[in-house]
Design a protein around this motif. Sequence first.
Motif, PDB file in Angstrom:
ATOM      1  N   ARG A 157       5.639  35.473  15.808  1.00 55.33           N
ATOM      2  CA  ARG A 157       5.369  34.376  16.737  1.00 55.33           C
ATOM      3  C   ARG A 157       4.657  34.882  17.984  1.00 55.33           C
ATOM      4  N   GLU A 158       5.066  36.031  18.492  1.00 56.70           N
ATOM      5  CA  GLU A 158       4.422  36.599  19.669  1.00 56.70           C
ATOM      6  C   GLU A 158       2.962  36.929  19.369  1.00 56.70           C
ATOM      7  N   VAL A 161       1.012  33.687  19.359  1.00 55.99           N
ATOM      8  CA  VAL A 161       0.740  33.236  20.729  1.00 55.99           C
ATOM      9  C   VAL A 161      -0.330  34.105  21.372  1.00 55.99           C
ATOM     10  N   THR A 184       8.645  26.975  26.347  1.00 60.06           N
ATOM     11  CA  THR A 184       8.820  28.044  25.366  1.00 60.06           C
ATOM     12  C   THR A 184       7.589  28.933  25.317  1.00 60.06           C
ATOM     13  N   VAL A 185       6.412  28.330  25.365  1.00 64.19           N
ATOM     14  CA  VAL A 185       5.169  29.102  25.365  1.00 64.19           C
ATOM     15  C   VAL A 185       5.088  29.985  26.609  1.00 64.19           C
ATOM     16  N   TYR A 188       7.085  33.015  25.962  1.00 63.47           N
ATOM     17  CA  TYR A 188       6.378  33.951  25.090  1.00 63.47           C
ATOM     18  C   TYR A 188       5.299  34.706  25.858  1.00 63.47           C
ATOM     19  N   ARG A 189       4.562  33.974  26.683  1.00 56.13           N
ATOM     20  CA  ARG A 189       3.499  34.615  27.455  1.00 56.13           C
ATOM     21  C   ARG A 189       4.070  35.665  28.404  1.00 56.13           C
ATOM     22  N   ARG A 191       6.821  37.355  28.052  1.00 58.52           N
ATOM     23  CA  ARG A 191       7.255  38.515  27.270  1.00 58.52           C
ATOM     24  C   ARG A 191       6.069  39.366  26.817  1.00 58.52           C
ATOM     25  N   LEU A 192       4.960  38.720  26.518  1.00 56.38           N
ATOM     26  CA  LEU A 192       3.771  39.472  26.114  1.00 56.38           C
ATOM     27  C   LEU A 192       3.273  40.358  27.251  1.00 56.38           C
TER      28      LEU A 192
END
Length: 217
Positions: A157-158, A161, A184-185, A188-189, A191-192
């Motif tokens: 998923r990462e 994204v 949620t996005v 993810y961003r 965390r990236l």
Amino acid sequence: MGTIKLGIVDDHKIFRNGLKATLEDCEDFNLILEASNGKELIGLLTDKVPDVLLMDIKMPEMDGIQTATYVHQHYKHVKILALSMFNEDKYIVDMMKAGASGYLLKNAEPEEIIEAISTVYHKGFYFNEHLSITLIKQLVVNDHAEISNNKADLNEREIEVLKLVCQECSNQEIADKIFLSVRTVEGYRARLFEKTCSKNLVGLVIYAIKRGIINVS
């Protein structure tokens, strides 16, 4: 929605005055500070913190690259738009690596400046015709850009994204494409950025290219 708080950092007073005249015509903007160099800016940031900083690269005492590095370390939410007379890839890359989120030439039209400010505030980055993903890819191929040696362990998923981020999709656009909430996005961003040790979108793109997640061609 409130106005976008702005700051100008440039050692040429005539240019600052011209830029101020352009910005004052836009009701969406509120110019809260101006400084002639990075050292002066740092002193002002203790009382006033803008949403977007328009920052010159070549300045005395503390130049744009040094200043962008400091601002990114201490005021991560502040977006930096680099301003320069130098239409050279080296300056673009150095400013983006320091934490800038966009780049404009000083001879840009008022409409482009206004668009750049709004875009970098709402989307987190601004690319014009010169500063584009294509250019970044070419710089990576030519080994003009560097990334951390960190090898992030990204899940499927990462990676999904990340690919959409590299296509310059906003959080809302990503959410719509893969059926997630915007919040949620955003998670993810974030965390990236953390996992890849990237400062901004440019860092993520470079990371993705170096790791083979997206293709240059």
